[in-house]
Enzyme design. Structure first.
Site, short mmCIF file in Angstrom:
data_model
loop_
_atom_site.label_atom_id
_atom_site.label_comp_id
_atom_site.label_asym_id
_atom_site.label_seq_id
_atom_site.Cartn_x
_atom_site.Cartn_y
_atom_site.Cartn_z
N SER A 63 -48.18 -45.56 -73.38
CA SER A 63 -49.57 -45.48 -73.85
C SER A 63 -50.57 -44.98 -72.81
CB SER A 63 -50.05 -46.84 -74.34
OG SER A 63 -49.49 -47.12 -75.58
N LYS A 66 -52.33 -41.84 -73.55
CA LYS A 66 -53.47 -41.79 -74.46
C LYS A 66 -54.76 -41.44 -73.71
CE LYS A 66 -51.29 -44.85 -77.84
NZ LYS A 66 -50.29 -45.85 -77.75
N TYR A 188 -46.51 -37.25 -81.00
CA TYR A 188 -46.99 -38.54 -80.46
C TYR A 188 -45.92 -39.19 -79.58
CZ TYR A 188 -48.06 -43.49 -80.22
OH TYR A 188 -48.27 -44.76 -79.75
N TYR A 240 -55.73 -53.44 -75.26
CA TYR A 240 -55.58 -53.98 -76.62
C TYR A 240 -56.17 -55.38 -76.72
CZ TYR A 240 -52.28 -50.28 -75.85
OH TYR A 240 -51.73 -49.11 -75.46
N VAL A 258 -46.18 -49.61 -72.38
CA VAL A 258 -45.05 -50.54 -72.50
C VAL A 258 -43.86 -50.17 -71.59
CG1 VAL A 258 -45.52 -51.47 -74.80
CG2 VAL A 258 -44.15 -49.38 -74.58
O1 DON Z 1 -46.09 -46.21 -79.93
C1 DON Z 1 -45.59 -47.07 -79.23
O2 DON Z 1 -45.32 -48.19 -79.63
C2 DON Z 1 -45.27 -46.67 -77.79
N1 DON Z 1 -44.85 -45.32 -77.71
C3 DON Z 1 -46.45 -46.87 -76.88
C4 DON Z 1 -47.02 -48.27 -76.93
C5 DON Z 1 -47.62 -48.70 -75.66
O3 DON Z 1 -47.33 -48.23 -74.59
C6 DON Z 1 -48.56 -49.84 -75.73
N2 DON Z 1 -48.86 -50.32 -74.41
N3 DON Z 1 -49.03 -51.32 -73.89
#
Ligand code: DON
Length: 304
Positions: A63, A66, A188, A240, A258
Site C-alpha cells: 500500500s 498508493k 492495482y 487506516y 502489508v
Molecule cells: O490490496 C491489498 O490488500 C494489498 N495489495 C495492499 C494492502 C496494504 O498494504 C494495506 N496496508 N497496510
C-alpha cells in the site's frame, strides 16, 4: 542530531518485540518471506543518509505504492480528483466494503483500497503506458532504475483477491470506474507488488518531505501546496484504522504496507523508511511502528 547513533539504539530497544505479530499471509507469495528481518534508513533534506539492519533488502511495498499513485493523480487531475474520492480518515480496515456501500461508491480517501482502485482507473484512462509510466515515476523518485514489479506477487494476490474484486465491482456499479474491472485489478495488484528497499523508499519519500519546493519528475508536477496536502493526507489516512494511534505514538505523516514497510516524513527535516514483516492486527509492522515511535521520542522531533 546524531541519527546514526539514535537508529542503532532504536534497533536494540525494539528487540523484545521481534517475535510479535505475523507476516501477511492472505497474499500467498508474502507468506514465504522470512518474518525475522528488520531494516531502517533515514535521508535528511541536507543530503545525509543513515541506515541500520537490512536497509538494502527489497520487500513488497504494497500500500505504500498508493502515495506514488496519489502524487500522479493529483498532478494529472488536480482538484477534480476529489469528485471521485474523499479525503477523510476512514476509521475502517483498508479493505472494508461497508463504508463504500453506505457512501454510494465514493471511497473515503485515496489510501484505502477502494480509493487506490479508483486512482488506478484514473491512471489507466489518462496514461498511454500506465505500467511503464508508474514505474518510471518511482524510478525518478528513488534514483534507481532497477526497482521493479514482482509479477509473481501480483498474480498471487490476484488469485485470492476476492475482496478487492468485490470493491472494484461495487465501484463499477456506482459508475466510479471507467475501465474494465479485470484490467483495473491487474494494474492495482501490479502497483502493490513493487519491491524496494528501505534505502530506496526513504530516498523516494524525500521529495515529499520538502514541501517548500514544487516537485517535477518527467511530466508529473506538483505545486508546493499539493506536496503539503499529500502530507496532510498521509497524516490523517496513512494507517487506516490506526491513523490516530500512529499520530499519537509517532507524530509524523506516513504510509504503511502489508509487506511490513512504513515510510514517514518529518517535513523539512528528513524522510525515513523502516521494514519488518511481522504485522499487528491492523496490518501495520510491529517493529516498524515501535522503531518510529522511539525515533521521534529519542530525537524529540515530531510535527507536534
Ligand atoms: O490490496 C491489498 O490488500 C494489498 N495489495 C495492499 C494492502 C496494504 O498494504 C494495506 N496496508 N497496510
Amino acid at each position: 542530531m546524531n541519527y546514526q547513533e539514535i537508529l542503532e539504539h532504536v534497533c536494540q530497544e525494539i528487540q523484545p518485540f521481534s517475535k510479535e505479530g505475523k507476516q501477511a499471509d492472505y497474499i500467498p507469495a508474502l507468506a514465504k518471506v522470512n518474518p525475522d528481518q528488520f531494516g531502517i534508513c533515514l535521508h535528511t533534506i541536507g543530503g545525509e543518509t543513515f541506515a541500520v539492519g537490512k536497509a538494502t533488502t527489497r520487500f513488497s511495498i504494497q500500500s505504500i505504492s498508493k502515495v506514488f499513485a496519489l502524487a500522479m493523480c493529483l498532478s494529472l487531475e488536480g482538484d477534480e480528483l476529489w469528485k471521485r474520492m474523499g479525503k477523510e480518515p476512514s476509521g475502517t480496515a483498508f479493505n472494508s466494503l461497508i463504508q463504500l456501500e453506505e457512501e454510494k461508491g465514493i471511497p473515503r480517501n485515496p489510501f484505502i483500497n477502494a480509493g487506490a482502485i479508483v486512482m488506478t482507473d484514473i491512471l489507466l484512462s489518462k496514461l498511454a503506458n500506465p505500467e511503464e509510466e508508474f514505474l518510471s515515476f518511482v524510478h525518478s523518485l528513488c534514483g534507481t532504475n532497477s526497482v521493479s514489479y514482482n509479477e509473481e506477487v501480483a498474480r498471487s494476490e490476484r488469485s485470492r483477491g476476492y475482496l478487492n474484486a468485490a470493491i472494484a465491482n461495487m465501484l463499477k456499479y456506482y459508475h466510479n470506474i471507467e475501465n474494465d474491472i479485470e484490467r483495473v485489478l491487474q494494474f492495482y495488484f501490479l502497483m502493490c507488488s513493487v519491491e524496494m528497499s528501505c534505502q530506496e523508499l526513504s530516498k523516494a519519500f524525500l521529495s515529499f518531505a520538502n514541501h517548500k519546493k514544487s516537485f517535477q519528475y518527467n511530466h508529473i508536477m506538483l505545486t508546493s501546496s499539493q506536496v503539503k496536502r499529500m502530507n496532510a493526507i498521509m497524516q490523517t489516512c496513512g494507517f487506516y484504522d490506526e491513523a490516530g494511534e500512529f499520530s499519537y505514538l509517532v507524530g509524523l505523516p506516513g504510509k504503511s504496507g502489508v509487506g511490513g514497510g512504513i515510510a514517514a516524513i518529518y517535513p523539512m527535516r528528513y524522510s525515513v523508511a523502516v521494514w519488518s514483516p511481522r504485522l499487528n492486527p491492523k496490518g501495520n509492522s510491529v517493529m516498524g511502528m515501535k522503531a518510529l515511535e522511539l525515533l521521534t521520542t529519542e530525537t524529540q522531533e515530531s510535527i507536534f
